[in-house]
Scaffold this motif. Sequence first.
Motif, mmCIF file in Angstrom:
data_model
loop_
_atom_site.group_PDB
_atom_site.id
_atom_site.type_symbol
_atom_site.label_atom_id
_atom_site.label_comp_id
_atom_site.label_asym_id
_atom_site.label_seq_id
_atom_site.Cartn_x
_atom_site.Cartn_y
_atom_site.Cartn_z
ATOM 1 N N VAL A 261 0.854 -1.193 0.000
ATOM 2 C CA VAL A 261 0.000 0.000 0.000
ATOM 3 C C VAL A 261 0.888 1.240 0.000
ATOM 4 O O VAL A 261 2.075 1.168 0.320
ATOM 5 N N GLY A 262 0.310 2.366 -0.360
ATOM 6 C CA GLY A 262 1.072 3.607 -0.437
ATOM 7 C C GLY A 262 0.808 4.520 0.746
ATOM 8 O O GLY A 262 -0.215 4.411 1.431
ATOM 9 N N ARG A 263 1.744 5.426 0.963
ATOM 10 C CA ARG A 263 1.600 6.473 1.973
ATOM 11 C C ARG A 263 2.111 7.763 1.379
ATOM 12 O O ARG A 263 3.269 7.866 0.991
ATOM 13 N N ARG A 264 1.230 8.735 1.277
ATOM 14 C CA ARG A 264 1.622 10.003 0.674
ATOM 15 C C ARG A 264 2.462 10.820 1.657
ATOM 16 O O ARG A 264 2.115 10.965 2.825
ATOM 17 N N ASN A 265 3.606 11.316 1.176
ATOM 18 C CA ASN A 265 4.473 12.145 2.014
ATOM 19 C C ASN A 265 3.763 13.433 2.390
ATOM 20 O O ASN A 265 3.139 14.079 1.550
ATOM 21 N N ARG A 266 3.866 13.787 3.682
ATOM 22 C CA ARG A 266 3.289 15.038 4.166
ATOM 23 C C ARG A 266 4.388 15.852 4.830
ATOM 24 O O ARG A 266 5.307 15.305 5.441
ATOM 25 N N ARG A 267 4.278 17.148 4.701
ATOM 26 C CA ARG A 267 5.306 18.030 5.257
ATOM 27 C C ARG A 267 5.036 18.424 6.707
ATOM 28 O O ARG A 267 5.920 18.842 7.423
ATOM 29 N N SER A 268 3.789 18.268 7.161
ATOM 30 C CA SER A 268 3.456 18.658 8.526
ATOM 31 C C SER A 268 4.156 17.753 9.532
ATOM 32 O O SER A 268 4.204 16.532 9.351
ATOM 33 N N PRO A 269 4.693 18.312 10.617
ATOM 34 C CA PRO A 269 5.343 17.487 11.642
ATOM 35 C C PRO A 269 4.346 16.792 12.559
ATOM 36 O O PRO A 269 4.727 15.967 13.376
ATOM 37 N N LEU A 270 3.067 17.118 12.445
ATOM 38 C CA LEU A 270 2.055 16.578 13.351
ATOM 39 C C LEU A 270 1.421 15.322 12.761
ATOM 40 O O LEU A 270 1.293 15.184 11.545
ATOM 41 N N GLY A 271 0.980 14.427 13.629
ATOM 42 C CA GLY A 271 0.270 13.238 13.202
ATOM 43 C C GLY A 271 1.208 12.142 12.734
ATOM 44 O O GLY A 271 2.424 12.309 12.657
ATOM 45 N N PHE A 272 0.597 10.965 12.393
ATOM 46 C CA PHE A 272 1.389 9.820 11.971
ATOM 47 C C PHE A 272 1.550 9.740 10.457
ATOM 48 O O PHE A 272 2.265 8.895 9.948
ATOM 49 N N HIS A 273 0.842 10.579 9.681
ATOM 50 C CA HIS A 273 1.038 10.688 8.242
ATOM 51 C C HIS A 273 0.689 9.397 7.506
ATOM 52 O O HIS A 273 1.311 9.072 6.498
ATOM 53 N N GLY A 275 -2.437 7.234 5.690
ATOM 54 C CA GLY A 275 -3.801 7.340 5.210
ATOM 55 C C GLY A 275 -4.694 6.241 5.766
ATOM 56 O O GLY A 275 -4.222 5.245 6.323
ATOM 57 N N PRO A 276 -6.016 6.386 5.609
ATOM 58 C CA PRO A 276 -6.960 5.434 6.209
ATOM 59 C C PRO A 276 -6.853 4.024 5.651
ATOM 60 O O PRO A 276 -7.010 3.051 6.384
ATOM 61 N N VAL A 277 -6.572 3.886 4.353
ATOM 62 C CA VAL A 277 -6.463 2.544 3.774
ATOM 63 C C VAL A 277 -5.223 1.833 4.307
ATOM 64 O O VAL A 277 -5.284 0.693 4.768
ATOM 65 N N ALA A 278 -4.069 2.516 4.249
ATOM 66 C CA ALA A 278 -2.843 1.920 4.771
ATOM 67 C C ALA A 278 -2.981 1.597 6.255
ATOM 68 O O ALA A 278 -2.538 0.544 6.730
ATOM 69 N N HIS A 279 -3.614 2.499 6.988
ATOM 70 C CA HIS A 279 -3.792 2.307 8.429
ATOM 71 C C HIS A 279 -4.617 1.053 8.703
ATOM 72 O O HIS A 279 -4.273 0.230 9.574
ATOM 73 N N ALA A 280 -5.717 0.873 7.963
ATOM 74 C CA ALA A 280 -6.582 -0.288 8.167
ATOM 75 C C ALA A 280 -5.864 -1.583 7.817
ATOM 76 O O ALA A 280 -5.964 -2.580 8.551
ATOM 77 N N VAL A 281 -5.135 -1.583 6.710
ATOM 78 C CA VAL A 281 -4.426 -2.795 6.291
ATOM 79 C C VAL A 281 -3.317 -3.135 7.281
ATOM 80 O O VAL A 281 -3.114 -4.299 7.641
ATOM 81 N N MET A 282 -2.590 -2.121 7.747
ATOM 82 C CA MET A 282 -1.531 -2.358 8.736
ATOM 83 C C MET A 282 -2.077 -3.019 9.995
ATOM 84 O O MET A 282 -1.443 -3.884 10.585
ATOM 85 N N HIS A 283 -3.265 -2.624 10.417
ATOM 86 C CA HIS A 283 -3.820 -3.119 11.671
ATOM 87 C C HIS A 283 -4.468 -4.494 11.536
ATOM 88 O O HIS A 283 -4.519 -5.241 12.518
ATOM 89 N N HIS A 284 -4.959 -4.846 10.351
ATOM 90 C CA HIS A 284 -5.789 -6.045 10.253
ATOM 91 C C HIS A 284 -5.263 -7.143 9.340
ATOM 92 O O HIS A 284 -5.744 -8.279 9.433
ATOM 93 N N ALA A 285 -4.313 -6.865 8.467
ATOM 94 C CA ALA A 285 -3.773 -7.920 7.611
ATOM 95 C C ALA A 285 -2.890 -8.840 8.439
ATOM 96 O O ALA A 285 -2.141 -8.393 9.307
ATOM 97 N N THR A 286 -2.978 -10.133 8.182
ATOM 98 C CA THR A 286 -2.180 -11.106 8.924
ATOM 99 C C THR A 286 -0.870 -11.439 8.217
ATOM 100 O O THR A 286 -0.041 -12.153 8.774
ATOM 101 N N VAL A 287 -0.694 -10.953 6.999
ATOM 102 C CA VAL A 287 0.522 -11.214 6.234
ATOM 103 C C VAL A 287 1.397 -9.961 6.257
ATOM 104 O O VAL A 287 0.934 -8.881 6.646
ATOM 105 N N PRO A 288 2.668 -10.060 5.844
ATOM 106 C CA PRO A 288 3.510 -8.863 5.798
ATOM 107 C C PRO A 288 2.891 -7.757 4.947
ATOM 108 O O PRO A 288 2.318 -8.012 3.889
#
Length: 295
Positions: A261-273, A275-288
């Motif tokens: 999955v992709g993650r768009r680069n952000r310039r703001s120093p705040l937050g984890f940067h 996106g919602p799709v990457a975040h959901a897959v990171m939390h729930h996929a059982t494979v790498p």
Amino acid sequence: MVRTVTVGVDGSRESLAAADWAAREARRREVPLRLVHVREPDPFTLQDSAADPETREHWAQRIPREAAETLAERYPGLEITTDRRTGTPSAELIDAAQEAEVLVIGSRGLGIVTGFLVGSVALATVGRVGCPVVLVRAEGEEQGERSGGEQARGEEVVLGLELYRPCEELLEFAFDAAARRGAPLRVVHGWNPPLVYGIDPIAVDPRLATDLAEESARVLKDALRPWREKYPRVEVRAQAVVGRPARHLLEAAEAAALVVVGRRNRRSPLGFHIGPVAHAVMHHATVPVAVVPHD
């Protein structure tokens, strides 16, 4: 400067699974494997036995050394180096990743119902590192360990692709990963009708829904054409599907070797940067899961 596959190790089961995955990836890429162990500054007083400097130093040396010895025995000929650091884990991993083609981190599972936990170190690292990051769960590596650490034949690399924000880095990583594994690449593009037609896809006129589906499939085919030509040996299975992309990606991931999955680069120093799709897959996929940063 020699590029590496870099992995964070802390002695946990998850980090050892990540180290094993990283060793196989380094072997595929024909680059050295770099094991990074970060020792956090001691917040306790010296009266606390757990904070004994000699004890902590002993473990700081033992963890990467034993991991390196195990991997050297398991993967003969693989060049392995160790790097011991002191500081904040996410900051040190981000710094170490400047010399990496890929950074690998272990991730802890909570169970099928609850989902999986991606800790603050992983989130902070994924959100700010400049190279692709792969999250590996111990649960997902058990089958690989039983089969000698190799991917089962037929397992796909799955790519989540957002068509209207093309990303060369994301496509390059996914096609390259599939080529190195000799695996099919399944490209999943989830789409929904424009809001002007309502939020429920079922409410859209069937003829309009067909037209929209055909248009999405055509745009997806056009986006993949140059990459099919660049990687002619990669079997591509493309699907443009109605609905939330994360849900379709997680369904496709059930039998996959890797999800990208992709993650768009952000310039703001705040937050984890992330996106919602990457975040959901990171939390729930059982494979790498590989998270690829891009502009």
